[in-house]
Motif scaffolding. Structure first.
Motif, PDB file in Angstrom:
ATOM      1  N   THR A  68       0.830  -1.209   0.000  1.00  0.00           N
ATOM      2  CA  THR A  68       0.000   0.000   0.000  1.00  0.00           C
ATOM      3  C   THR A  68       0.861   1.254   0.000  1.00  0.00           C
ATOM      4  N   VAL A  69       1.910   1.275   0.810  1.00  0.00           N
ATOM      5  CA  VAL A  69       2.797   2.436   0.856  1.00  0.00           C
ATOM      6  C   VAL A  69       3.512   2.608  -0.482  1.00  0.00           C
ATOM      7  N   SER A  70       3.948   1.521  -1.077  1.00  0.00           N
ATOM      8  CA  SER A  70       4.640   1.593  -2.359  1.00  0.00           C
ATOM      9  C   SER A  70       3.723   2.124  -3.457  1.00  0.00           C
ATOM     10  N   LEU A  71       2.501   1.615  -3.525  1.00  0.00           N
ATOM     11  CA  LEU A  71       1.553   2.085  -4.541  1.00  0.00           C
ATOM     12  C   LEU A  71       1.187   3.553  -4.338  1.00  0.00           C
ATOM     13  N   THR A  72       1.033   3.968  -3.093  1.00  0.00           N
ATOM     14  CA  THR A  72       0.716   5.361  -2.802  1.00  0.00           C
ATOM     15  C   THR A  72       1.865   6.273  -3.199  1.00  0.00           C
ATOM     16  N   ALA A  73       3.095   5.870  -2.896  1.00  0.00           N
ATOM     17  CA  ALA A  73       4.261   6.673  -3.267  1.00  0.00           C
ATOM     18  C   ALA A  73       4.390   6.778  -4.782  1.00  0.00           C
ATOM     19  N   ILE A  74       4.151   5.686  -5.486  1.00  0.00           N
ATOM     20  CA  ILE A  74       4.209   5.716  -6.947  1.00  0.00           C
ATOM     21  C   ILE A  74       3.132   6.639  -7.506  1.00  0.00           C
ATOM     22  N   LEU A  75       1.940   6.586  -6.956  1.00  0.00           N
ATOM     23  CA  LEU A  75       0.845   7.446  -7.407  1.00  0.00           C
ATOM     24  C   LEU A  75       1.176   8.918  -7.179  1.00  0.00           C
ATOM     25  N   VAL A  76       1.675   9.250  -6.001  1.00  0.00           N
ATOM     26  CA  VAL A  76       2.003  10.645  -5.695  1.00  0.00           C
ATOM     27  C   VAL A  76       3.132  11.139  -6.592  1.00  0.00           C
ATOM     28  N   LEU A  77       4.174  10.337  -6.764  1.00  0.00           N
ATOM     29  CA  LEU A  77       5.275  10.736  -7.641  1.00  0.00           C
ATOM     30  C   LEU A  77       4.807  10.872  -9.090  1.00  0.00           C
ATOM     31  N   GLY A  78       3.899  10.010  -9.509  1.00  0.00           N
ATOM     32  CA  GLY A  78       3.346  10.117 -10.851  1.00  0.00           C
ATOM     33  C   GLY A  78       2.547  11.390 -11.042  1.00  0.00           C
TER      34      GLY A  78
END
Length: 56
Positions: free
Chosen positions: A7-17
């Motif tokens: 969940t943290v990884s997907l959220t970080a990828i979404l925010v960086l995207g």
């Protein structure tokens, strides 16, 4: 623990995207076209906020 890391990884990828998309598509602000921060007594009406939509 595995679900939290995912969940943290997907959220970080979404925010960086989203940040990368915004930086790629937005133009830098023009400081010469920006409204004054404080315009006491200048006669300029505010614009772009909910207080600008008051009836005349």
């Amino acid at each position: 623990m595995r679900t939290r890391r995912l969940t943290v990884s997907l959220t970080a990828i979404l925010v960086l995207g989203l940040v990368a998309f915004d930086l790629a598509t937005a133009e830098p602000p023009n400081p010469f076209r920006a409204p004054p921060i404080l315009a006491f007594g200048s006669g300029q009406a505010s614009g772009g906020a909910h207080c600008a939509a008051l009836p005349n």
